[in-house]
Design a protein around this motif. Sequence first.
Motif, PDB file in Angstrom:
ATOM      1  N   TYR A 273      61.419  89.085 -15.432  1.00  0.00           N
ATOM      2  CA  TYR A 273      61.520  90.412 -16.037  1.00  0.00           C
ATOM      3  C   TYR A 273      62.555  91.232 -15.265  1.00  0.00           C
ATOM      4  N   ASP A 274      63.205  92.118 -15.958  1.00  0.00           N
ATOM      5  CA  ASP A 274      64.249  92.947 -15.350  1.00  0.00           C
ATOM      6  C   ASP A 274      63.613  94.186 -14.720  1.00  0.00           C
ATOM      7  N   THR A 275      62.904  93.973 -13.611  1.00  0.00           N
ATOM      8  CA  THR A 275      62.172  95.083 -12.992  1.00  0.00           C
ATOM      9  C   THR A 275      62.651  95.415 -11.579  1.00  0.00           C
ATOM     10  N   VAL A 276      63.659  94.714 -11.086  1.00  0.00           N
ATOM     11  CA  VAL A 276      64.200  95.047  -9.764  1.00  0.00           C
ATOM     12  C   VAL A 276      64.888  96.411  -9.845  1.00  0.00           C
ATOM     13  N   LYS A 277      64.566  97.265  -8.906  1.00  0.00           N
ATOM     14  CA  LYS A 277      65.057  98.647  -8.970  1.00  0.00           C
ATOM     15  C   LYS A 277      66.565  98.742  -8.752  1.00  0.00           C
ATOM     16  N   ASP A 278      67.071  97.999  -7.801  1.00  0.00           N
ATOM     17  CA  ASP A 278      68.505  98.053  -7.498  1.00  0.00           C
ATOM     18  C   ASP A 278      69.252  97.083  -8.414  1.00  0.00           C
ATOM     19  N   LYS A 279      69.770  97.579  -9.516  1.00  0.00           N
ATOM     20  CA  LYS A 279      70.419  96.732 -10.518  1.00  0.00           C
ATOM     21  C   LYS A 279      71.720  96.114 -10.010  1.00  0.00           C
ATOM     22  N   SER A 280      72.287  96.693  -8.961  1.00  0.00           N
ATOM     23  CA  SER A 280      73.542  96.150  -8.432  1.00  0.00           C
ATOM     24  C   SER A 280      73.340  94.784  -7.789  1.00  0.00           C
ATOM     25  N   GLN A 281      72.090  94.435  -7.509  1.00  0.00           N
ATOM     26  CA  GLN A 281      71.796  93.142  -6.895  1.00  0.00           C
ATOM     27  C   GLN A 281      71.553  92.048  -7.932  1.00  0.00           C
ATOM     28  N   ILE A 282      71.580  92.421  -9.205  1.00  0.00           N
ATOM     29  CA  ILE A 282      71.247  91.473 -10.271  1.00  0.00           C
ATOM     30  C   ILE A 282      72.510  90.967 -10.971  1.00  0.00           C
ATOM     31  N   LEU A 283      72.571  89.669 -11.158  1.00  0.00           N
ATOM     32  CA  LEU A 283      73.617  89.065 -11.981  1.00  0.00           C
ATOM     33  C   LEU A 283      73.023  88.813 -13.364  1.00  0.00           C
ATOM     34  N   TYR A 284      73.512  89.532 -14.350  1.00  0.00           N
ATOM     35  CA  TYR A 284      73.057  89.341 -15.726  1.00  0.00           C
ATOM     36  C   TYR A 284      73.885  88.228 -16.370  1.00  0.00           C
ATOM     37  N   THR A 285      73.216  87.351 -17.093  1.00  0.00           N
ATOM     38  CA  THR A 285      73.920  86.202 -17.676  1.00  0.00           C
ATOM     39  C   THR A 285      75.013  86.626 -18.652  1.00  0.00           C
ATOM     40  N   SER A 286      74.883  87.802 -19.234  1.00  0.00           N
ATOM     41  CA  SER A 286      75.898  88.271 -20.183  1.00  0.00           C
ATOM     42  C   SER A 286      77.244  88.523 -19.504  1.00  0.00           C
ATOM     43  N   ARG A 287      77.233  88.622 -18.176  1.00  0.00           N
ATOM     44  CA  ARG A 287      78.486  88.842 -17.445  1.00  0.00           C
ATOM     45  C   ARG A 287      79.233  87.533 -17.204  1.00  0.00           C
ATOM     46  N   LEU A 288      78.574  86.421 -17.464  1.00  0.00           N
ATOM     47  CA  LEU A 288      79.226  85.115 -17.372  1.00  0.00           C
ATOM     48  C   LEU A 288      79.697  84.710 -18.766  1.00  0.00           C
ATOM     49  N   ILE A 289      80.897  84.229 -18.855  1.00  0.00           N
ATOM     50  CA  ILE A 289      81.503  83.913 -20.151  1.00  0.00           C
ATOM     51  C   ILE A 289      81.539  82.403 -20.372  1.00  0.00           C
ATOM     52  N   LEU A 290      80.998  81.992 -21.506  1.00  0.00           N
ATOM     53  CA  LEU A 290      81.094  80.596 -21.947  1.00  0.00           C
ATOM     54  C   LEU A 290      81.773  80.570 -23.309  1.00  0.00           C
ATOM     55  N   LYS A 291      82.773  79.741 -23.443  1.00  0.00           N
ATOM     56  CA  LYS A 291      83.481  79.657 -24.725  1.00  0.00           C
ATOM     57  C   LYS A 291      82.682  78.842 -25.731  1.00  0.00           C
TER      58      LYS A 291
END
Length: 291
Positions: A273-291
């Motif tokens: 779940y996306d519950t970590v308070k400091d969002k800068s520490q999270i890598l969201y999969t949407s930031r990775l690009i797959l063709k």
Amino acid sequence: MGVGVFWVLMLRVKAFPLKGDFFKLLLFAGLGICIYIGVNYNVYGSFTGENLRGAPSAYYAVYIFRDILGVSNVVDPFIGIKPTSNSIVSIAFQILLMIFDLLLLKYLVRLVRIKKENLQLQFHYLLWIISGVYAITLLISGYFQQIEEMNVRMLAAANFCVFFSFLVIYFKDLKSDAFIFRLGSFFLMFLTIYSLKSPENYLKNKAEIVPQMVQFKEKKYMYNDEKDIKIITEYHIPVLEKSFTYQHTNTQKGEIKQAIAGTINPQIKWLKYDTVKDKSQILYTSRLILK
């Protein structure tokens, strides 16, 4: 904790000679654990990082059911598959696996009854109690904390205890090991095929992800925020002229990115779940690009 439960139970057994040794073990182990969590609390502000992971935002009955199915797999040394989805096919397969696990447990109980006269049962009691306490406490912990579902990796310690006990009992006065060899060989092939899936796709996708991970090397957590993007595979049966669809876990982009990024940076922690308070520490999969 499992050793402690075993020691308490053995206090009532007069013929058990190792009570003092187990007490010393518990004393030193407890001291070490207290020092460990004490240092964590003083340095990081929490005992095991629970304040960083956050509390689950929701926990549905189906997740509890899947966790119970996962815990039942502890008694199975041959096959353990991580739960993949809430689909009917996935749940049905896990239920079938649970039935197999229960049959295996029944076989183990029968073996114990047959060979109990030649076994050091207290040794096996220790292994079973450690396994049971570990599995139950992990299940409870999984309910209150944001950790992975009960799968073969999470429950490996409990599974190892049961498997080791099973091997000792099985090979006691054994005349032939042909059956267990064939069974083990079958599941070795099955799990190898299951794990490989589509290796060429993995290598292709990894080649795209690796260069991108350089800019995210400081991230501590990873969260799949692409769960709503579903890739459905359609299968057609020519003879019956019927079609059906299935959502494969290993073809979902978010899952693929998460798995590959995890192999590149094994230290990164997956979030349910996306519950970590400091969002800068999270890598969201949407930031990775797959063709």
